[in-house]
Design a protein around this motif. Structure first.
Motif, short mmCIF file in Angstrom:
data_model
loop_
_atom_site.label_atom_id
_atom_site.label_comp_id
_atom_site.label_asym_id
_atom_site.label_seq_id
_atom_site.Cartn_x
_atom_site.Cartn_y
_atom_site.Cartn_z
N THR A 140 0.85 -1.18 0.00
CA THR A 140 0.00 0.00 0.00
C THR A 140 0.89 1.24 0.00
OG1 THR A 140 -1.89 1.06 1.09
CG2 THR A 140 -0.17 0.19 2.52
N CYS A 141 0.28 2.40 -0.14
CA CYS A 141 1.03 3.65 -0.22
C CYS A 141 0.87 4.46 1.06
CB CYS A 141 0.56 4.48 -1.41
SG CYS A 141 0.72 3.65 -3.00
N ASP A 145 5.39 6.91 -0.65
CA ASP A 145 6.09 5.63 -0.62
C ASP A 145 5.09 4.48 -0.67
OD1 ASP A 145 7.83 3.57 -0.30
OD2 ASP A 145 8.25 3.95 1.82
N CYS A 146 5.20 3.62 -1.68
CA CYS A 146 4.29 2.48 -1.82
C CYS A 146 4.99 1.16 -1.49
CB CYS A 146 3.72 2.44 -3.23
SG CYS A 146 2.56 3.76 -3.57
N ASN A 207 1.33 -7.05 -5.65
CA ASN A 207 1.07 -5.80 -6.37
C ASN A 207 2.26 -4.85 -6.37
OD1 ASN A 207 0.67 -5.38 -3.61
ND2 ASN A 207 -0.90 -3.82 -3.89
N ASN A 208 3.47 -5.40 -6.24
CA ASN A 208 4.72 -4.69 -6.49
C ASN A 208 4.90 -3.40 -5.69
OD1 ASN A 208 5.42 -6.62 -8.39
ND2 ASN A 208 4.49 -5.46 -10.08
N ALA A 209 5.99 -3.34 -4.95
CA ALA A 209 6.32 -2.14 -4.18
C ALA A 209 7.05 -1.15 -5.06
CB ALA A 209 7.21 -2.52 -2.99
N GLY A 213 5.22 9.73 -6.81
CA GLY A 213 5.13 11.10 -6.34
C GLY A 213 3.71 11.56 -6.10
N LEU A 214 3.07 11.05 -5.05
CA LEU A 214 1.69 11.40 -4.75
C LEU A 214 1.58 11.98 -3.35
CD1 LEU A 214 -0.23 8.26 -6.03
CD2 LEU A 214 0.11 10.40 -7.22
N SER A 215 0.65 12.88 -3.18
CA SER A 215 0.39 13.39 -1.85
C SER A 215 -0.74 12.60 -1.21
CB SER A 215 -0.02 14.87 -1.92
OG SER A 215 -1.29 15.01 -2.51
#
Length: 230
Positions: A140-141, A145-146, A207-209, A213-215
């Motif tokens: 998850t994010c 950072d995911c 589901n791949n880490a 660039g998300l807020s």
């Protein structure tokens, strides 16, 4: 007993001695008159929610094979309820499923119930209770950072990665989801018409880490948009 008039005389005829074509000719109109109203028309309540999420019931006719349906979509951020939408309409049996999407910061539950007697969808669907962890984990994010892991709940048996087009921006979210989110009518409702690209997988942490660039605000905003317009 059926009587036959011929040459000014009347004599009884047994139904079982009639030719098959004659029997069908007599029976079919009776069956049609008895069965068609029940098989092809069902009275149901219908309501379309407004901006507040509330709606007013009105009666409508649902044609076969649809049934009376009730739906509830609830979205949470932590323990705070962001969205609570109730709706009623005609629904095909394939739509009568429950599902959940869990992105850690937000979790959305979709509960659909169907019934097949007149006006049987008078009650709203009860709010789902929070399900316990089921042992599955997905990425998850958190912020940008995911690479964080999330414990899936209840029937969330898939890992999911989604890309949502909102406000001209592409936003990626990762988390857990129910199978019915990934396939069938719910998946199609959240598909290209809403600008949602979803990919699901079944293995733990499949589901791949990655870092994106998300807020946090954009993540929440996009999730609420999905819940509102479903």
């Amino acid at each position: 007993m059926i009587t036959d008039k011929c040459c000014n005389s009347t004599h009884p005829l047994s139904f079982h001695l009639l030719p098959l074509q004659v029997k069908m000719y007599l029976i079919v109109p009776i069956l049609v008159s008895l069965l068609l109203p029940k098989a092809y028309s069902l009275k149901c309540f219908e309501c379309t929610p407004g901006e507040s999420g509330a709606c007013t019931d009105k009666e409508t006719d649902c044609l076969y094979p649809t049934q009376c349906g009730s739906s509830r979509v609830v979205s949470y951020m932590g323990d705070t309820k962001l969205v609570d939408i109730n709706a009623k309409s005609c629904a095909v049996p394939a739509e009568c499923v429950s599902a959940a999407m869990n992105f850690g910061i937000t979790r959305t539950t979709i509960a659909n119930k169907c019934c097949n007697t007149d006006l049987c969808n008078s009650q709203s669907v009860p709010e789902s209770t929070k399900a316990p962890p089921n042992g599955k984990k997905c990425f998850t994010c958190t912020g940008t950072d995911c690479t964080s892991t999330l414990s899936c709940l209840g029937d969330e048996d898939r890992c999911i990665s989604t890309t949502v087009n909102t406000g001209g921006m592409k936003i990626t979210m990762k988390g857990c989801a129910s199978k019915s989110i990934c396939v069938g009518d719910v998946s199609r409702a959240l598909g290209p018409t809403m600008g949602v690209d979803m990919k699901c997988c079944e293995g733990n942490l499949c589901n791949n880490a990655q870092s994106i660039g998300l807020s946090l605000l954009l993540l929440v905003t996009s999730m609420v948009s999905v819940a509102l317009f479903y």
